[in-house]
Scaffold this motif. Sequence first.
Motif, PDB file in Angstrom:
ATOM      1  N   LYS A 150     -17.537  41.727   4.728  1.00 13.40           N
ATOM      2  CA  LYS A 150     -16.550  42.792   4.820  1.00 13.40           C
ATOM      3  C   LYS A 150     -16.952  43.857   3.811  1.00 13.40           C
ATOM      4  CE  LYS A 150     -11.727  43.858   3.974  1.00 13.40           C
ATOM      5  NZ  LYS A 150     -10.357  43.418   4.221  1.00 13.40           N
ATOM      6  N   GLY A 151     -16.725  45.108   4.144  1.00 12.22           N
ATOM      7  CA  GLY A 151     -17.207  46.114   3.213  1.00 12.22           C
ATOM      8  C   GLY A 151     -16.437  47.410   3.190  1.00 12.22           C
ATOM      9  N   LEU A 152     -16.671  48.124   2.110  1.00 11.69           N
ATOM     10  CA  LEU A 152     -16.148  49.477   1.952  1.00 11.69           C
ATOM     11  C   LEU A 152     -17.360  50.400   1.983  1.00 11.69           C
ATOM     12  CD1 LEU A 152     -13.520  50.735  -0.561  1.00 11.69           C
ATOM     13  CD2 LEU A 152     -15.742  51.836  -0.487  1.00 11.69           C
ATOM     14  N   TYR A 153     -17.236  51.473   2.746  1.00 12.49           N
ATOM     15  CA  TYR A 153     -18.361  52.377   2.955  1.00 12.49           C
ATOM     16  C   TYR A 153     -17.980  53.761   2.485  1.00 12.49           C
ATOM     17  CZ  TYR A 153     -19.925  48.345   5.403  1.00 12.49           C
ATOM     18  OH  TYR A 153     -20.305  47.050   5.658  1.00 12.49           O
ATOM     19  N   GLU A 154     -18.818  54.343   1.648  1.00 13.75           N
ATOM     20  CA  GLU A 154     -18.487  55.648   1.093  1.00 13.75           C
ATOM     21  C   GLU A 154     -19.767  56.414   0.778  1.00 13.75           C
ATOM     22  OE1 GLU A 154     -16.909  55.613  -2.958  1.00 13.75           O
ATOM     23  OE2 GLU A 154     -17.675  53.602  -3.274  1.00 13.75           O
ATOM     24  N   PRO A 155     -19.672  57.751   0.826  1.00  8.89           N
ATOM     25  CA  PRO A 155     -20.803  58.544   0.354  1.00  8.89           C
ATOM     26  C   PRO A 155     -20.928  58.311  -1.146  1.00  8.89           C
ATOM     27  CG  PRO A 155     -18.864  59.936   0.655  1.00  8.89           C
ATOM     28  CD  PRO A 155     -18.515  58.580   1.207  1.00  8.89           C
ATOM     29  N   ILE A 156     -22.134  58.433  -1.703  1.00 10.15           N
ATOM     30  CA  ILE A 156     -22.203  58.149  -3.140  1.00 10.15           C
ATOM     31  C   ILE A 156     -21.764  59.349  -3.980  1.00 10.15           C
ATOM     32  CG2 ILE A 156     -24.214  56.690  -2.569  1.00 10.15           C
ATOM     33  CD1 ILE A 156     -25.505  58.012  -5.058  1.00 10.15           C
ATOM     34  N   HIS A 157     -21.620  60.507  -3.345  1.00 11.06           N
ATOM     35  CA  HIS A 157     -21.145  61.663  -4.113  1.00 11.06           C
ATOM     36  C   HIS A 157     -19.636  61.578  -4.331  1.00 11.06           C
ATOM     37  CE1 HIS A 157     -19.299  63.379  -0.546  1.00 11.06           C
ATOM     38  NE2 HIS A 157     -20.423  63.197   0.115  1.00 11.06           N
ATOM     39  N   GLY A 158     -19.140  62.465  -5.160  1.00 15.77           N
ATOM     40  CA  GLY A 158     -17.714  62.449  -5.491  1.00 15.77           C
ATOM     41  C   GLY A 158     -16.911  63.433  -4.661  1.00 15.77           C
ATOM     42  N   SER A 159     -15.744  63.806  -5.185  1.00 11.61           N
ATOM     43  CA  SER A 159     -14.784  64.613  -4.424  1.00 11.61           C
ATOM     44  C   SER A 159     -15.082  66.118  -4.498  1.00 11.61           C
ATOM     45  CB  SER A 159     -13.381  64.348  -4.955  1.00 11.61           C
ATOM     46  OG  SER A 159     -13.351  64.563  -6.353  1.00 11.61           O
ATOM     47  N   ALA A 160     -16.021  66.506  -5.339  1.00 14.98           N
ATOM     48  CA  ALA A 160     -16.469  67.913  -5.443  1.00 14.98           C
ATOM     49  C   ALA A 160     -15.331  68.922  -5.351  1.00 14.98           C
ATOM     50  CB  ALA A 160     -17.522  68.200  -4.363  1.00 14.98           C
TER      51      ALA A 160
ATOM     52  N   GLY B 209     -25.611  64.761  -1.409  1.00 15.19           N
ATOM     53  CA  GLY B 209     -24.789  64.888  -0.196  1.00 15.19           C
ATOM     54  C   GLY B 209     -25.333  64.149   1.014  1.00 15.19           C
ATOM     55  N   MET B 210     -26.471  63.485   0.839  1.00 14.02           N
ATOM     56  CA  MET B 210     -27.118  62.801   1.969  1.00 14.02           C
ATOM     57  C   MET B 210     -26.951  61.291   1.943  1.00 14.02           C
ATOM     58  SD  MET B 210     -28.531  64.997   3.878  1.00 14.02           S
ATOM     59  CE  MET B 210     -29.363  63.755   4.876  1.00 14.02           C
ATOM     60  N   LEU B 211     -26.482  60.744   0.800  1.00 13.97           N
ATOM     61  CA  LEU B 211     -26.644  59.297   0.637  1.00 13.97           C
ATOM     62  C   LEU B 211     -25.385  58.466   0.861  1.00 13.97           C
ATOM     63  CD1 LEU B 211     -29.074  59.088  -2.375  1.00 13.97           C
ATOM     64  CD2 LEU B 211     -29.546  59.278   0.045  1.00 13.97           C
ATOM     65  N   PRO B 212     -25.490  57.499   1.771  1.00 13.31           N
ATOM     66  CA  PRO B 212     -24.374  56.610   2.056  1.00 13.31           C
ATOM     67  C   PRO B 212     -24.410  55.392   1.134  1.00 13.31           C
ATOM     68  CG  PRO B 212     -26.175  56.105   3.527  1.00 13.31           C
ATOM     69  CD  PRO B 212     -26.664  57.203   2.609  1.00 13.31           C
ATOM     70  N   SER B 213     -23.351  54.600   1.149  1.00 13.67           N
ATOM     71  CA  SER B 213     -23.394  53.344   0.414  1.00 13.67           C
ATOM     72  C   SER B 213     -22.469  52.328   1.052  1.00 13.67           C
ATOM     73  CB  SER B 213     -22.985  53.549  -1.051  1.00 13.67           C
ATOM     74  OG  SER B 213     -21.585  53.678  -1.162  1.00 13.67           O
ATOM     75  N   ALA B 214     -22.778  51.059   0.765  1.00 12.79           N
ATOM     76  CA  ALA B 214     -21.950  49.955   1.240  1.00 12.79           C
ATOM     77  C   ALA B 214     -21.574  49.106   0.042  1.00 12.79           C
ATOM     78  CB  ALA B 214     -22.735  49.106   2.241  1.00 12.79           C
TER      79      ALA B 214
END
Length: 350
Positions: A267-277, A255-260
């Motif tokens: 140009k980028g898409l940014y999302e947490p690496i966790h799923g939809s839980a 729940g702490m980790l971001p990603s690019a």
Amino acid sequence: MKVAVLPGDGIGPEIIAQALKVLRKLGLSLELQEAPVGGAGYESSSDPLPPATLALAKAADAILFGAVGDARYDKLPRAKRPEQAILGLRKELGLFANLRPAQVHPELVSASALKAEVVAGLDILIVRELTGDIYFGEPKGIRETDGEREGFDTMRYREGEIRRIARVAFDAARKRSKRVCSVDKANVLETSQLWREVVTAEAAKYPDVELSHMYVDNCAMQLVRNPKQFDVIVTGNLFGDILSDEASMLTGSIGMLPSASLDARGKGLYEPIHGSAPDIAGRGVANPLATILSAAMMLRYSLGEAQAAGRIEAAVAKVLKAGVRTADIPTAGARKVGTQEMGDAVLAAL
Ligand code: IPM
Ligand code: MG
């Protein structure tokens, strides 16, 4: 600057709401436009990646993505499942470079499943290739062979695809501890044999960066044995998917980790690496920090707002230092909060 905001499913909308709160507080001139994706896209227009959502993402300078997926959609044909939305965005937008940092915040050392001395000070960057490999290789399918069904997928990489992700890794390493470990399965797979050759050739252009190679099974083991030996790990799509989940748990919580996920021009898409839980969706307990930190990465990598990114990261560090914790990162003596309160705490720290 235009940001496409795609909250998605499960906890996606809850965590994205907190990140938007933080972004708005910074007073930057951002145009934030929301659109449905994943299961939400399917509900709105029978398509996990509705054409209007894809168009919005294409026109934007950056995309802030929540999460997709829900067991409700598991029975749909593959093309209609929520996961196709994120795979489609990656492919359509050419987001080939996935950066997944795994850092241990000093306050969360005790939340890791590993011993404190093994993870304290950990700072790894996984560079995962994101638009090739067995994820997208053709042919793939399920066919009839000798009277029974046979499933098949194709692992493949072209030289150019390997070279460009290797460069991303070497460039990133130059800004860090100047070490790249390339992970493959060259003892068995032809694809990996080529991967290793191309990465090695590319390394010649980066004499200041130290390159090593590791088989993926050994890497999985080394990540829990002695994770601090790594600086930058570069690997293919499938191995990177698995190793980045493993690396995330070293830090205490996924729940702490971001990603690019970046294209060739930043140009980028940014999302947490966790799923939809889906198990905790709607209960207001999800950790919004990975998404808030993803928004920070977005400001830094795609929107040229490194200072604002630094402010968010400092605010998150301050909140953790103050002992504010969501349920996934319990530590002794901490104040347990829900999703909204965590967002509010980051706002206050800003
Ligand atoms: C990830 C996820 C995705 C992947 C799924 C949702 C398709 O696990 O981003 O790591 O496999 O890439
Ligand atoms: Mg994954």
